[in-house]
Design a protein around this motif. Structure first.
Motif, PDB file in Angstrom:
ATOM      1  N   THR A 256     -17.582 -26.047  11.798  1.00 24.32           N
ATOM      2  CA  THR A 256     -16.154 -25.832  12.026  1.00 24.32           C
ATOM      3  C   THR A 256     -15.340 -26.528  10.941  1.00 24.32           C
ATOM      4  N   GLY A 257     -15.761 -27.770  10.605  1.00 21.79           N
ATOM      5  CA  GLY A 257     -15.050 -28.511   9.568  1.00 21.79           C
ATOM      6  C   GLY A 257     -15.035 -27.737   8.256  1.00 21.79           C
ATOM      7  N   VAL A 258     -16.210 -27.255   7.845  1.00 18.47           N
ATOM      8  CA  VAL A 258     -16.309 -26.501   6.594  1.00 18.47           C
ATOM      9  C   VAL A 258     -15.419 -25.260   6.673  1.00 18.47           C
ATOM     10  N   ASN A 259     -15.543 -24.561   7.788  1.00 16.36           N
ATOM     11  CA  ASN A 259     -14.812 -23.317   7.973  1.00 16.36           C
ATOM     12  C   ASN A 259     -13.309 -23.511   7.813  1.00 16.36           C
ATOM     13  N   PHE A 260     -12.803 -24.583   8.396  1.00 18.26           N
ATOM     14  CA  PHE A 260     -11.351 -24.752   8.377  1.00 18.26           C
ATOM     15  C   PHE A 260     -10.844 -25.296   7.052  1.00 18.26           C
ATOM     16  N   VAL A 261     -11.656 -26.088   6.369  1.00 20.07           N
ATOM     17  CA  VAL A 261     -11.239 -26.509   5.031  1.00 20.07           C
ATOM     18  C   VAL A 261     -11.077 -25.276   4.153  1.00 20.07           C
ATOM     19  N   VAL A 262     -12.071 -24.376   4.193  1.00 16.18           N
ATOM     20  CA  VAL A 262     -12.000 -23.170   3.355  1.00 16.18           C
ATOM     21  C   VAL A 262     -10.839 -22.287   3.804  1.00 16.18           C
ATOM     22  N   THR A 263     -10.713 -22.109   5.125  1.00 20.60           N
ATOM     23  CA  THR A 263      -9.635 -21.258   5.637  1.00 20.60           C
ATOM     24  C   THR A 263      -8.279 -21.748   5.151  1.00 20.60           C
ATOM     25  N   ILE A 264      -8.048 -23.054   5.291  1.00 20.55           N
ATOM     26  CA  ILE A 264      -6.719 -23.572   4.955  1.00 20.55           C
ATOM     27  C   ILE A 264      -6.503 -23.568   3.447  1.00 20.55           C
ATOM     28  N   LEU A 265      -7.554 -23.855   2.698  1.00 19.74           N
ATOM     29  CA  LEU A 265      -7.360 -23.914   1.252  1.00 19.74           C
ATOM     30  C   LEU A 265      -7.248 -22.520   0.633  1.00 19.74           C
ATOM     31  N   LYS A 266      -7.939 -21.530   1.214  1.00 23.81           N
ATOM     32  CA  LYS A 266      -8.022 -20.245   0.531  1.00 23.81           C
ATOM     33  C   LYS A 266      -7.220 -19.117   1.175  1.00 23.81           C
ATOM     34  N   MET A 267      -6.799 -19.255   2.400  1.00 27.06           N
ATOM     35  CA  MET A 267      -6.287 -18.074   3.098  1.00 27.06           C
ATOM     36  C   MET A 267      -4.829 -18.174   3.513  1.00 27.06           C
ATOM     37  N   ARG A 268      -4.077 -19.045   2.867  1.00 31.29           N
ATOM     38  CA  ARG A 268      -2.666 -19.172   3.238  1.00 31.29           C
ATOM     39  C   ARG A 268      -1.867 -17.961   2.763  1.00 31.29           C
ATOM     40  N   ALA A 269      -0.805 -17.675   3.503  1.00 29.39           N
ATOM     41  CA  ALA A 269       0.065 -16.552   3.150  1.00 29.39           C
ATOM     42  C   ALA A 269       0.666 -16.784   1.762  1.00 29.39           C
ATOM     43  N   PRO A 270       1.005 -15.704   1.053  1.00 30.90           N
ATOM     44  CA  PRO A 270       1.593 -15.877  -0.274  1.00 30.90           C
ATOM     45  C   PRO A 270       2.843 -16.749  -0.202  1.00 30.90           C
ATOM     46  N   GLY A 271       2.919 -17.704  -1.119  1.00 28.19           N
ATOM     47  CA  GLY A 271       4.102 -18.569  -1.183  1.00 28.19           C
ATOM     48  C   GLY A 271       3.938 -19.867  -0.420  1.00 28.19           C
ATOM     49  N   MET A 272       2.928 -19.926   0.459  1.00 24.34           N
ATOM     50  CA  MET A 272       2.768 -21.155   1.228  1.00 24.34           C
ATOM     51  C   MET A 272       1.927 -22.153   0.436  1.00 24.34           C
ATOM     52  N   THR A 273       2.602 -22.985  -0.328  1.00 22.43           N
ATOM     53  CA  THR A 273       1.874 -24.025  -1.048  1.00 22.43           C
ATOM     54  C   THR A 273       1.486 -25.110  -0.045  1.00 22.43           C
ATOM     55  N   LEU A 274       0.637 -26.048  -0.489  1.00 20.58           N
ATOM     56  CA  LEU A 274       0.172 -27.076   0.443  1.00 20.58           C
ATOM     57  C   LEU A 274       1.333 -27.810   1.086  1.00 20.58           C
ATOM     58  N   MET A 275       2.358 -28.116   0.290  1.00 18.04           N
ATOM     59  CA  MET A 275       3.453 -28.906   0.843  1.00 18.04           C
ATOM     60  C   MET A 275       4.461 -28.050   1.614  1.00 18.04           C
ATOM     61  N   LYS A 276       4.135 -26.783   1.821  1.00 15.12           N
ATOM     62  CA  LYS A 276       4.969 -25.958   2.703  1.00 15.12           C
ATOM     63  C   LYS A 276       4.221 -25.596   3.974  1.00 15.12           C
ATOM     64  N   MET A 277       3.053 -26.208   4.167  1.00 18.04           N
ATOM     65  CA  MET A 277       2.269 -25.921   5.365  1.00 18.04           C
ATOM     66  C   MET A 277       2.880 -26.641   6.567  1.00 18.04           C
ATOM     67  N   PRO A 278       2.779 -26.021   7.741  1.00 10.32           N
ATOM     68  CA  PRO A 278       3.208 -26.734   8.950  1.00 10.32           C
ATOM     69  C   PRO A 278       2.370 -28.008   9.133  1.00 10.32           C
ATOM     70  N   MET A 279       2.949 -29.001   9.806  1.00 14.46           N
ATOM     71  CA  MET A 279       2.270 -30.296   9.927  1.00 14.46           C
ATOM     72  C   MET A 279       0.965 -30.183  10.714  1.00 14.46           C
ATOM     73  N   PHE A 280       0.902 -29.283  11.692  1.00 14.74           N
ATOM     74  CA  PHE A 280      -0.351 -29.143  12.444  1.00 14.74           C
ATOM     75  C   PHE A 280      -1.469 -28.667  11.519  1.00 14.74           C
ATOM     76  N   THR A 281      -1.154 -27.717  10.657  1.00 14.35           N
ATOM     77  CA  THR A 281      -2.176 -27.234   9.722  1.00 14.35           C
ATOM     78  C   THR A 281      -2.619 -28.358   8.786  1.00 14.35           C
ATOM     79  N   TRP A 282      -1.652 -29.162   8.336  1.00  9.50           N
ATOM     80  CA  TRP A 282      -1.999 -30.322   7.508  1.00  9.50           C
ATOM     81  C   TRP A 282      -2.969 -31.239   8.246  1.00  9.50           C
ATOM     82  N   SER A 283      -2.642 -31.508   9.503  1.00 17.17           N
ATOM     83  CA  SER A 283      -3.488 -32.446  10.253  1.00 17.17           C
ATOM     84  C   SER A 283      -4.894 -31.871  10.407  1.00 17.17           C
ATOM     85  N   ILE A 284      -4.994 -30.546  10.568  1.00 18.99           N
ATOM     86  CA  ILE A 284      -6.314 -29.943  10.732  1.00 18.99           C
ATOM     87  C   ILE A 284      -7.076 -29.958   9.414  1.00 18.99           C
TER      88      ILE A 284
END
Lengths: 324, 648
Positions: free
Chosen positions: B198-226
């Motif tokens: 699960t850990g691997v899966n979510f690191v890849v999901t969050i790093l690679k699958m964000r909507a266009p324009g959503m840079t890391l510092m525009k992510m919601p705080m829950f996603t950051w925490s995950i």
């Protein structure tokens, strides 16, 4: 109104508990080590109460002032990114608090890990405290005596407990004399305590070690040096010697009550680290003397006492406990 | 092995549990057959790779485990309510506090959080699923296999009885000869593999699958925490897996890693356990911080205060979390230098945590606070967790810890951190995101009754333990004598525990009630939310977003609503590529369960066969061709219209 419910309960409980109860054991120290710890605890409680107060005041302010029910119909909360200065303040102030507490922590830890102040001149009384399921064995190498499930110590003298275990990890704890330390099977740990009042203290194992854990208590009786000497003398003249067979029976019996012996198990069942030192004895006599002078000396003493003793006399106070 | 050793015997309570298990299983089987739901169960749930359904299954499992762990807690509290109680004997009590700890941390808190992150994270970042949907299903079924394996231990073979930390040599074969700790070692290994993936899966999901324009510092705080939590999982869980493997070798194959003889080191286990164990604390608390950040910001109608420092402090916490493990055994005799280092490192964690606390308080500042059920939990969290935090700093002072260690003070501390921290958070999160998954909100009135029961009972149950600890009551004692004077405070704590149980009953009843009576939400945004999950319909269609939204700032959905714009402008509905359902992960979970079960009892031949089957299943997977399926435009348009409620 809302959300202050839990807080209110907290304060109520605090008030009731702090005012109504007799002093809590840990905060009622009877020796310098426990005193240092109690003072450290109370200091940290005050610092923490200050922090809690700041948080709670802010919290109550925010919750009473900015409720939706109080706001105007058309009030739209502003967009505030944050504030460099405020965020710096609530980073730096905690850093300062942590620095202060770090100093307190390291200094108090150093204090409780060494011989307490004012007691440096006198040589500590060494007592080996070893645990087995589910009892405590106390070996006095200098006196050549051993007790089970109770330990008598002289007041106003450092007692160095050397801790180890015949089995699972246990933790040796006499709350009113000082904090605990682990007893393990593969090393000896040291805990120095001083009792400043002649009294009986509850000691126990505080690290879970199986079925008999809840009952694994002992009594630590602090007595005046004169009383202590008299007690040692009585034990040496009246108690039976601890044989290897007897000791093995003790190890394998879950609960044994109190026992008193006029010799120790240290000679035939040495503590883990010192055991290694003793095996080196023939090869390198000098290191041995440095490392475990006390235990080697006393072994000799034990032998003498065993020879000259009447093993059948069981007429003293403490040995009567052993039948319980 | 004889049958009376195989089944746990001699305890009326266990027999009652046996009967309940048989009856419940029969009821489920008969119910599924009668209502002809086997096919539905298989197609829609057991074979699903949909992150939302997997999330829901995680949360249902977590609620079941909360019930199991809660019953354990009630039994313990009843036993301790008065001096010399005889409800439980020492052995039974020891098993119960062990399973309570393991279940609450590993089979309740973790899956609840993983469930919420499964449901929410892909939606928050505007993705159609996680990066590896099939792996995600494998994660769930391995967790479930591990959880079930652990749970049957109390009726078959006996539960582990050496504490949730399973310290050696107590947990060794010599001092714990029953199969209980085999269950511990194997069930945790199996579910641990799932968690790691699960850990691997979510690191890849969050790093690679964000909507266009959503840079890391525009992510919601829950996603950051995950994201940060997943990184911690990747570094911490391998340590646990290896420690458990060595434990298994010690117990099953006679190695001597942690035993008392042949150079075995008991404290090596303690070190390895806590090198995982302390980061684990942050694995369950950081997502909670994320949940609270979302909820507080939503119901204060304000953006999160100090977003950047929130992120920085979480990163700092994650790094420090790996540097503090030895504070769990200051009393081992590490001396002043060792204890001093870990003491300072531990206290340092309070700084970033404090920053977060003040940021939440200032998110409320000039806000427009609405006291919804999720918000109530978030607001109860702040004062309670602060007590947990400051007592944590007190425990961090090494010299003082010699007096707190292993006492009820410690028990009170970590319950003050874990219940208002994690448990309140997952309950709040469940209320908050419930309408997103099911299309209707949980009833607010019953939700608030449950909240008040839980919030107040929690204080009643755990505040007395601080004082009991300072009065010398150690943890894990199954009884105490009247002379100790521990009686009255223990009675208060027990009353609190039953209050918590009543709150839990209201909580579960609320789910049932709301399913039947709650008005359906057609907006998809019942709370006036801020992040992308509220931009799609509720319940969320299989493909999440018909059109992937474009994001230009934090809280983009909120600002789009203010500006009366759409995040989907300028894009057309296109064909969507989705993964196929598969029974593979479920079958793998079942086989792993049996592999674990046979190893627990050292039944080598069946164990070897199961192991070979696992390898065959893995090999088969690598030869399998599965290109997923496409959802056609017409079908999407139709679904969208139906969800929007119009027929045009």
């Amino acid at each position: 109104m809302k959300n202050k419910g839990p807080l209110f309960v907290v304060f109520l409980l605090f008030a009731v508990l702090l005012s109504g109860c007799s002093p809590l054991t840990v905060l009622d120290p009877k020796g310098p080590v426990a005193k240092t710890q109690s003072d450290t605890i109370m200091f940290s409680v005050f610092v923490m109460a200050g922090i809690l107060a700041v948080v709670y005041i802010l919290y109550i302010y925010m919750l009473t002032k900015y409720r939706a029910t109080k706001a105007n119909e058309d009030y739209v909360p502003p967009h505030i990114e944050g504030s460099k200065w405020l965020e710096l303040i609530w980073t730096i102030i905690p850093v300062i608090i942590v620095i202060v507490l770090s100093v307190v922590s390291v200094r108090s830890t150093a204090a409780v890990e060494t011989t307490p102040k004012g007691y440096e001149n006198e040589k500590p009384l060494v007592i080996y405290a070893s645990s087995s399921n589910w009892k405590w064995h106390f070996s006095y190498p200098e006196e050549g005596i051993e007790t089970v499930n109770y330990v008598n110590i002289p007041t106003n003298r450092t007692v160095e407990f050397r801790l180890y275990s015949y089995g699972p990890i246990t933790s040796f704890w006499i709350p009113q004399l000082g904090g605990q330390k682990y007893a393990m099977s593969d090393m000896v740990t040291k805990l120095r305590l001083v009792a400043e009042h002649a009294d009986s203290y509850l000691g126990r194992n505080s690290n879970f070690n199986g079925k008999g854990y809840a009952q694994m208590e002992f009594e630590a009786q602090a007595m005046s040096p004169a009383d202590y000497r008299k007690w040692v003398h009585d034990v040496k003249t009246t108690a039976p010697a601890l044989t290897k067979e007897e000791f093995n029976t003790l190890l394998n019996t879950p609960f044994v009550g109190r026992k008193t012996y006029s010799s120790t198990h240290l000679s035939f069942s040495p503590p883990p680290m010192e055991g290694k030192d003793m095996s080196n004895m023939n090869m390198d006599h000098k290191t041995d003397e440095k490392d475990s002078s006390s235990s080697t000396k006393t072994d000799g003493m034990n032998m003498n006492h065993m020879d000259g003793m009447n093993m059948d006399s069981m007429n003293m106070d403490h040995t009567q406990h052993s039948n319980n | 092995m004889k049958w009376d050793e195989f089944f746990v015997t001699g305890e009326p309570m266990i027999y009652a549990a046996d009967i309940c298990i048989v009856l419940a299983s029969l009821a489920i089987i008969i119910g599924l057959t009668y209502f002809k739901k086997w096919g539905y169960l298989w197609r829609e749930w057991l074979t699903t790779v949909d992150h939302k359904k997997i999330g829901v299954m995680y949360i249902i499992s977590a609620l079941l485990m909360l019930f199991r762990g809660g019953v354990d807690a009630l039994l313990m509290r009843t036993q301790l309510a008065m001096p010399n109680m005889t409800l439980l004997n020492a052995q039974h009590y020891n098993e119960i506090f062990t399973t309570h700890g393991v279940i609450m941390i590993l089979f309740m808190a973790m899956p609840f959080i993983i469930g919420l992150m499964n449901v929410v994270v892909p939606l928050q970042i505007g993705a159609r699923d996680v990066a590896f949907p099939r792996l995600n299903a494998v994660s769930f079924w391995l967790f479930f296999a591990g959880a079930m394996l652990f749970n049957i231990s109390f009726v078959i073979g006996g539960s582990p009885d050496a504490g949730w930390s399973a310290y050696f040599p107590l947990a060794s074969k010599e001092f714990s000869p029953s199969v209980g700790n085999n269950y511990y070692s194997l069930a945790l290994q199996i579910s641990g593999i799932g968690t790691l993936m699960t850990g691997v899966n979510f690191v890849v999901t969050i790093l690679k699958m964000r909507a266009p324009g959503m840079t890391l510092m525009k992510m919601p705080m829950f996603t950051w925490s995950i994201l940060i939590t997943s990184v911690i999982i990747m570094f911490a869980f391998p340590v646990l897996t290896i420690a458990l493997l060595l434990m298994m070798f010690d117990r099953l194959f006679g190695t001597q890693f942690f035993t008392m003889t042949n150079g075995g080191m008991d404290m090596l286990w303690a070190n390895l356990f806590w090198v995982w164990g302390h980061p684990e604390v942050y694995i369950v608390i950081l997502p909670a911080f994320g949940i609270y950040s979302e909820i507080i910001s939503t119901f204060a109608k304000k953006n999160l205060y100090g977003y950047k420092s929130m992120v920085v402090s979480m990163v700092a916490i994650s790094l420090l979390s790996f540097l503090v493990w030895a504070h769990h055994f200051y009393t081992m005799g590490m001396g002043v230098v060792g204890n001093g280092f870990f003491s300072i490192a531990t206290m340092a964690i309070s700084v970033p945590t404090g920053v977060k606390l003040f940021n939440w308080l200032f998110t409320l500042y000039k806000g427009r606070i609405e006291f919804t059920t999720p918000m109530l939990y978030a607001l109860a969290f702040i004062p309670s967790f602060t007590i947990g935090g400051v007592t944590g700093v007190m425990l961090a002072i090494a010299s003082a810890d010699y007096q707190y260690h292993n006492t009820m003070f410690l028990v009170a501390h970590f319950h003050y951190v874990l219940i208002p921290g994690t448990v309140f958070a997952v309950i709040a999160g469940m209320h908050f995101w419930f309408p997103k998954i099911f299309g209707f909100r949980l009833n607010e009135r019953i939700g608030k009754i449950a909240f008040w029961f839980i919030a107040i009972s929690f204080q009643v149950a755990f505040m007395p333990l601080f004082f009991l600890g300072l009065n010398g009551m150690t943890r894990r004692m199954y009884t105490y004598s009247p002379e100790t004077g521990f009686g009255p405070l223990n009675m208060i704590a027990t009353i609190g525990a039953f209050g918590l149980a009543i709150g839990f009953i209201f909580l579960v009843y609320n789910i049932y009630y709301s399913f039947r009576y709650s008005p359906r939400d057609t907006t998809g945004d019942p709370w006036d939310g801020r992040s992308l999950e509220w931009a799609t319909h509720s319940p969320v269609p299989e493909y999440n977003f018909a059109i992937i939204p474009t994001v230009d700032k934090l809280d983009a959905f909120w600002f789009a609503k203010q500006d009366k714009k759409s995040l989907f402008e300028g894009k057309k509905i296109e064909e969507i590529h989705m993964p196929n359902n598969t029974g593979g992960p479920f079958v793998l979970g079942v086989v792993f369960f049996f592999l674990g079960f046979f190893l627990v009892f050292s039944w080598w031949i069946p164990a070897i066969i199961s192991g070979v089957v696992v390898l065959i299943l893995l090999a088969m997977r690598s030869f399998e061709r599965d290109h997923g399926h496409h959802i056609h435009v017409e079908e999407i348009v139709e679904t969208e219209q139906k969800l929007r409620g119009d027929n045009a």
